[in-house]
Write an enzyme that holds these catalytic residues in place. Sequence first.
Site, PDB file in Angstrom:
ATOM      1  N   GLU A 140       0.834  -1.190   0.000  1.00 47.76           N
ATOM      2  CA  GLU A 140       0.000   0.000   0.000  1.00 47.76           C
ATOM      3  C   GLU A 140       0.874   1.249   0.000  1.00 47.76           C
ATOM      4  O   GLU A 140       1.959   1.259   0.605  1.00 47.76           O
ATOM      5  CB  GLU A 140      -0.907  -0.005   1.243  1.00 47.76           C
ATOM      6  CG  GLU A 140      -1.975   1.060   1.269  1.00 47.76           C
ATOM      7  CD  GLU A 140      -3.009   0.814   2.369  1.00 47.76           C
ATOM      8  OE1 GLU A 140      -3.509  -0.336   2.463  1.00 47.76           O
ATOM      9  OE2 GLU A 140      -3.296   1.742   3.134  1.00 47.76           O
TER      10      GLU A 140
ATOM     11  N   ASP B 165       0.192   5.368   0.708  1.00 48.59           N
ATOM     12  CA  ASP B 165      -0.877   6.207   1.243  1.00 48.59           C
ATOM     13  C   ASP B 165      -0.570   7.694   1.201  1.00 48.59           C
ATOM     14  O   ASP B 165       0.550   8.118   1.527  1.00 48.59           O
ATOM     15  CB  ASP B 165      -1.130   5.868   2.725  1.00 48.59           C
ATOM     16  CG  ASP B 165      -1.616   4.455   2.945  1.00 48.59           C
ATOM     17  OD1 ASP B 165      -2.389   3.966   2.101  1.00 48.59           O
ATOM     18  OD2 ASP B 165      -1.230   3.843   3.956  1.00 48.59           O
TER      19      ASP B 165
ATOM     20  N   GLU C 277      -2.918  10.343   3.231  1.00 48.42           N
ATOM     21  CA  GLU C 277      -4.112  10.458   4.060  1.00 48.42           C
ATOM     22  C   GLU C 277      -4.132  11.839   4.711  1.00 48.42           C
ATOM     23  O   GLU C 277      -3.130  12.279   5.278  1.00 48.42           O
ATOM     24  CB  GLU C 277      -4.121   9.375   5.143  1.00 48.42           C
ATOM     25  CG  GLU C 277      -4.189   7.966   4.593  1.00 48.42           C
ATOM     26  CD  GLU C 277      -4.010   6.913   5.671  1.00 48.42           C
ATOM     27  OE1 GLU C 277      -4.847   6.002   5.749  1.00 48.42           O
ATOM     28  OE2 GLU C 277      -3.026   7.003   6.429  1.00 48.42           O
TER      29      GLU C 277
END
Length: 238
Positions: free
Chosen positions: A57, A59, A61
């Site tokens: 993953e 990210d 955010e």
Amino acid sequence: MQVASLVLDQNSGGGFNSKQKYLYGQFSIQMKLIPGNSAGTVTSFYLSSGEGPGHDEIDMEFMGNSSGAPVVLNTNVWANGDGKKEHQFYLWFDPSTDYHTYTIIWNDKNIIFKVDDLFIRSFKRYADLPYPGNQSMSVHATLWDGSYWATQQGKVPIDWSNAPFVVSYKGYNADACTPNGEGRPLSCPAGTDRWMKRQLNDAEWGTVAWAKQNFMHYNYCEDGWRFPQGSPAECSRY
């Protein structure tokens, strides 16, 4: 240009994702975040190979905050289920008043995070350390209730009297390679070298240093409480 909005209320959050999975590419989107008191909300733009203990993953955010306080951008990398590699930055602008462009560049040498025209992080690949490169990933955008951790380590939950919370997205672009099955070469668009060989030059490393010096909120490499046996191996190689 088409605009997509995600809405969060007490009943549900929202999200969308790509139908296609990719292996390396440049991914960008323009976002306008929640105005006013967005504490407890999490807005994201990320790549993921799926759920499970061995997932990859990448990210970006955005952790909401109380009115007038800066929004925190959390960048993180997971490889074969190994994460905890967060660099977090206070945004140096109000991300709710206009659209800003957020970009992830992922190739076999590094993962680069970019806000508008400024590079803020490069996560390098080392041959002996986990790196996301063996699993294809789809692109996701989500808006959800992160009251338990998003704002001041969960001390400030969502104030539902401000709901519904709305985030707007436009200008999504995936300039990326797609897998063709085990052992087969990737299908890549023309001119792939513009991002496949992309690494930061000295001036771009300068903007990374600027962001770190002036706006860094958290660096996992400096968290001795979290890593009492010593920081992860890549921290000493930057």
